[in-house]
Design an enzyme around this catalytic site. Sequence first.
Site, short mmCIF file in Angstrom:
data_model
loop_
_atom_site.label_atom_id
_atom_site.label_comp_id
_atom_site.label_asym_id
_atom_site.label_seq_id
_atom_site.Cartn_x
_atom_site.Cartn_y
_atom_site.Cartn_z
CD GLU A 155 -35.50 76.11 99.76
OE1 GLU A 155 -34.59 76.59 99.86
OE2 GLU A 155 -36.74 76.84 99.85
CD GLU A 310 -39.42 76.11 103.57
OE1 GLU A 310 -39.12 77.14 103.53
OE2 GLU A 310 -38.75 75.16 103.54
C1 GLA Z 1 -35.96 78.14 102.49
C2 GLA Z 1 -35.63 76.89 103.39
C3 GLA Z 1 -35.91 77.25 105.02
C4 GLA Z 1 -35.79 78.59 105.52
C5 GLA Z 1 -36.51 79.51 104.60
C6 GLA Z 1 -36.34 80.89 104.87
O1 GLA Z 1 -37.32 78.08 101.90
O2 GLA Z 1 -36.08 75.93 103.08
O3 GLA Z 1 -35.25 76.15 105.72
O4 GLA Z 1 -34.22 78.93 105.27
O5 GLA Z 1 -36.04 79.43 102.96
O6 GLA Z 1 -37.18 81.90 104.08
#
Ligand code: GLA
Length: 675
Positions: A155, A310
Amino acid sequence: MRKYINDSFPHFLHGGDYNPEQWIANKEIWDEDMRLLGEANCNELTVGIFSWATIEPEEGKYDFSFLDEIIEKIHNAGGKIVLATPTGSRPRWMAEKYPEVLRVAENGQRNLYGTRHNHCYTSPVYREKAAAINRRLAERYGKHPAVVAWHISNEYSGRCYCPLCEEKFREYLRKKFDNDINKLNHAYWSTFWSHNYTSFDQIEFPSSRGETVIHGLNVDFRRFVSEMTIDFMSEEIKALREFSDLPATTNLLRPVYDLDHWKLAKVLDVISWDSYPEWHSPRHENEAYERGFYHDHYRTLKNRPFMLMESAPGLVNWMEFNKLKRPGMDRLAAIQAVAHGSDTVQYFQWRKGRGSSEKFHGAVVDHVGTSDTRVFKAVKATGETLKHIDEICGTMPEVKVALIYDIENRWALDDSQGFCRKNKKYFETVTTYYKAFWKRGITVDIVNAHADLSKYDLVVAPMLYMTDKDTVESFTKYVENGGTLYATYMLGMVDENDLCYLGGFPANGLKDVFGIWNEEIDTLYPQDSALVKCNCGKEFVAKDYCEIVHARGAKVLAEYASEFYAGSPALTVNEYGKGKAYYQTFRDGGDFWDTIAGSILAELDIHGPIKADLPELVTAHQRQDGDDFYLFVENYSGKPVENLSLEGEYIDMETGDKATSVSLGEFDVKIFKKI
Ligand code: GLA
Ligand code: ZN
């Protein structure tokens, strides 16, 4: 032709983030995870994301034993691996020895070690350390048969205000303005308040401690931050490429404000993103269509299937209220992504950790450690569905409509002083336009203002305030050649440097394309509204913005029926070349757009896979390849749906039964193949 994430594995991936380094002292957990993987109908794990301190515990001393072992275990369990570069978070030793890797905040103070994403993308040391570890990872695992893709960092986001970054910014501007400070002064209109520059060395980052009023500088700063992030990512990928040509992706975080996803997409092979909606909240309905918008955006970026990297099994832990997903919602949210073109359903996280800030974040495997949980069973059910619909993998939806969402326009609009100062509601407005398509099951490409529009029958451009000369030209050609363009208030006010166009809005030749001149804009107080009357006799409400526009050749389809501008145009259409250009002069306070969209879509014969009106919060999407046509019918409402006609003959891909209609439970989805 189906396009796969990785040709060596032409199937859906179902799995997610796995942090085995947190369980290194309990390796029986690793073995249990391998057993549970198959039981959950999962076939993938993403590893290495935050493992830097485990694989390089001291500078230059690498220890890959944990990765060697876990990669073999996953491989032996029949799983595939998405392998991450660990640069989203650094070991402590690096910050201690090289403080320059730490980010500097807007107030000029260097951050302490802590959290993650707390690093400077410019820092030569950080770049060198990142490249060194990536190279080793690629050399060691880049050809491993279980590894299917690279997950670059995590991210990417944020900015750094350190002196190294500031110097790079000056370099960026020197290049942009051919090392000519007068060109910069002109573009930045810097004689305003005597802010003229006499040298590039005087340029500082815009910040609340100093310069804030030069809008051209503000927008260039954002472009620069985006470019530095992309440049850092390119170097990460370059290091991997020395040893591996596996497809590279990075998990994107919604349209992050400081990142131009269009430029970033050019460097990646596949797009992936992290989706965390607030289901069952007061925003539930918005979430249903906004997720569709995001999925469409990520698919459009490379015009190929993307990855849902995710999503939360059950719940997250970081929202104000962390509500459990109601039964069915996990599977529905997963298949929603697939319906919009995702070829993966991945979760954060496989197993809940014991400590630190994410210990209560949803996971496939809960602290209880067994498969006998509601969430585990929900994941298993999604996996079962994915197995039945596996042949959809690699296909794409058919798309005839493009909606413009332009990040540079958003930067400029938000920064503009005028209109409603605090909240321009650009995103909300764009997604309101999107909703009219979503509810009809019409898949939309989400493009920026520089996209090739020629393949679309209809293009919608809400609030495109920043419209540069290339966009003016592309809009003109698009309509000339027979396209239908629908634009709204604020079109074509400033150029790429945020300088107002002279000679009347919308910019230059767009006045002819639309057959109008936009003289003034009225910003209403939240409690105000104006009345709009359509030629069809219906009345609608205008909120927030009402432009006073003169028709100069365009036909008026609706006009204001209140205020001192009563009688002036609210909606116009102009025939230009072989096409049509619509201009809506006000912000829709109700269902004006929905009504107009209905008639434009009927005229252009654009419809979803089910033509009849669908019940509220129910929609349908398609993916196809050659003669194969797949239909997803989705119910986001808490009410069952009975006997909805499919308007054709299908096979239910999960039961194998023939179907001409569908009944759905609450938060349910069914997938069909056309016979
Ligand atoms: C983000 C991060 C993950 C985790 C999630 C939790 O998307 O990439 O590592 O922290 O949030 O929702
Ligand atoms: Zn920096």
